[in-house]
Scaffold this motif. Structure first.
Motif: not given
Length: 556
Positions: A485-509
């Motif tokens: 069994i080989d194990i791979r760690k992903w410390g920062h695998a994907m951005a958290a798609a929390k409320p506001g993350s898709v259509w909020g102002s930060d992503r456009e910025a």
């Protein structure tokens, strides 16, 4: 009593803090003795990046004369590879693609074991529609698309998943599909259908200009307030709003949200949640007459690494630097000055470039490009990332369980992990019972920060035992067939798609360039999928082409 995923992760955090021994989970088959197989720990070494983050890295002064590139690309995942592919096709060859790992791919990375290549992370895409020109161009270049029929792609059949089989262990019974019908009451089934009907409604929704509410790419979607309001609530709030109270439906939705986004249903944006089902209608086709063009899912034994390596296959050795990170990027009159670090030797080097594409995880951008802070570009600092763990379980035989042959996806109801895929599911010529490799997935949430610390702290044996327990819960006799069994760690695998993350102002910025530095990646693309990441890479490459004064016909 059966441990639930939440109970288990809570226990892990507590037990590790006090130095407790590994638990005997699920009742339990593990005797705590030596494991009868070996393996290794793979994944990023955070030492250099953490030193940069903490201000502990002393950088040398750049020499007066350094090589001048047309474009520097930072990050060798899907976005960076797509940027390199687009630039090469446009005739721009003075480029350098740098990647921290020793392999390209990012979360599409592959490994190689005793049974051949296997996916470490992302492992499939959907066949593109006629208007996804950039995807059609990429897939045609790689031989995945062999032609067009009235604008629709013709896919080489060797890459098409014939059936999206899924097997679920619910109670003591195995069943097809992901909803635990064996445990469901008539009320559960009724609420499940109510949920699916609302998803179908969203899949058919169109605004006054006939633009859909959900789909890919996000840039082609409706800007209407009605669907985008879903990004202001969690998926749990959405279920409550449409009257879904069933614990079984909530389990299914929670499982799918964790599988796609690494977040629980009370964390994830409802827009992102509905997007998962409604974007292609592939899971809702039973609501309609048989389609003339049924949705197709494409996959490879090595997963989406096939696509990343295919896009970069023409790069020369002097155009690619693996095991290299950018530790400083500064704007200059010519473009950018970059200080690079070889992660193995610790040696620094320097390059200049007229344009740059920053396709590495964006939480690193303020540390690599300090001018962002002084310019008031604080949006990157607010990004959160979900840690993941994946495991390659190499088997000497495919005969795990006579009643449950490996399928596209196999998982357990209320398991702490997300089940596994069979990396050989497309090999029609593989004999029954032949050796195979399974990739096991687990998103370490809901407490992202605590679970990341746990992921970083514990070693191979700890996580191998955790994975083994979950695999034995599904297949009691699998231990004797595990070679490693080989194990791979992903410390920062994907951005958290929390409320506001898709259509909020930060992503456009975050999508706005910073001088001659253009940003790309799934973390600012709005969805953690190859299709969206690749689009941002192509978009950034075309912005760089404009900056170089090159004429081109847009692939978008």
């Amino acid at each position: 009593m059966r441990s639930t995923r939440r109970d288990f992760l809570a226990w892990l955090t507590k037990a590790t803090a006090v130095g407790a021994a590994f638990p005997l989970l699920y009742g339990c088959r593990s005797d705590g003795g030596p494991l009868p197989f070996d393996g290794e720990l793979a994944g990023e070494d955070p030492t250099w990046c953490h030193s940069l983050r903490d201000g502990a890295l002393t950088l040398p002064k750049p020499p007066a004369e350094t090589p001048l590139l047309d474009v520097l690309i930072v990050g060798g995942g899907a976005a960076g590879a797509a940027a390199a592919w687009r630039l090469e096709r446009a005739g721009v060859h003075k480029i350098l693609l740098i990647e921290k790992e020793t392999e390209l791919g990012g979360t599409s990375m592959a490994g190689r074991g005793p049974n051949g290549p296997f996916a470490w992370g992302a492992h499939y895409v959907e066949a593109p529609p006629p208007d996804a020109r950039y995807l059609i161009d990429i897939y045609k270049d790689l031989g995945v698309i062999t032609g067009l029929d009235d604008g629709w792609p013709i896919i080489d059949p060797q890459y098409v998943v014939p059936e999206l089989e899924a097997k679920l262990l619910a109670g003591n019974e195995w069943a097809e599909g992901l909803f635990p019908y064996a445990l469901a009451s008539s009320a559960d089934v009724s609420e499940y259908e109510r949920f699916r009907q609302d998803l179908y409604r969203w899949s058919k929704w169109r605004d006054e200009e006939s633009r859909p509410a959900f789909g890919r790419p996000l840039e082609a979607l409706s800007a209407a307030e009605e669907p985008r309001r879903l990004d202001e609530m969690t998926m749990l709030e959405y279920l409550d709003k449409i009257g879904v109270r069933s614990k079984l439906v909530k389990w299914l939705v929670n499982n799918r949200m964790m599988d796609e986004y690494g977040l629980t249903l009370d964390q994830v944006s409802a827009w992102a949640g509905v997007q998962f089902w409604a974007q292609s209608n592939s899971s809702l086709i039973d609501f309609e007459e048989p389609l003339e063009r049924a949705p197709q899912t494409l996959s490879w034994q090595e997963g989406n690494s096939f696509l990343v390596n295919g896009m970069t296959r023409r790069l020369r050795s002097d155009q690619l630097a693996l095991g290299t990170i950018a530790v400083r990027i500064e704007r200059t009159a010519e473009g950018v000055q970059a200080t690079l670090l070889d992660v193995k030797s610790g040696a620094f080097s320097h390059v200049k470039a007229r344009q740059a594409v920053f396709a590495a995880p964006k939480h690193t951008a303020p540390h690599v490009i300090p001018e962002l802070k002084t310019a008031g570009r604080t949006e990157f600092a607010r990004l959160e990332y979900v840690p993941w763990l994946t495991a390659a379980v190499h088997l000497s035989s495919g005969e795990i369980d006579a009643a449950v042959p490996p399928s596209w996806e196999t998982l357990a109801f209320e398991g702490w992990g997300l089940g596994y895929i069979d990396n050989g599911h497309l090999d029609a010529n593989r004999p029954f019972g032949a050796a195979r490799t399974l990739t096991f997935y687990a998103a370490l949430t809901p407490d992202i920060h605590e679970q990341r610390s746990l992921l970083l702290k514990e070693g191979w044996e700890f996580w191998a035992r955790v994975v083994l327990e979950e695999m034995e819960r599904m297949h009691p006799n699998i231990r004797q067939q595990i070679e490693r069994i080989d194990i791979r760690k992903w410390g920062h695998a994907m951005a958290a798609a929390k409320p506001g993350s898709v259509w909020g102002s930060d992503r456009e910025a975050m999508r706005r360039p910073f001088g001659q530095i253009h940003f790309a990646g799934a973390d600012i693309g709005g969805a953690p999928v190859f299709e969206q990441a690749a689009r941002t890479g192509v978009e950034a490459a075309e912005a760089a082409l404009s900056g170089l004064g090159r004429s081109y016909v847009s692939a978008l």
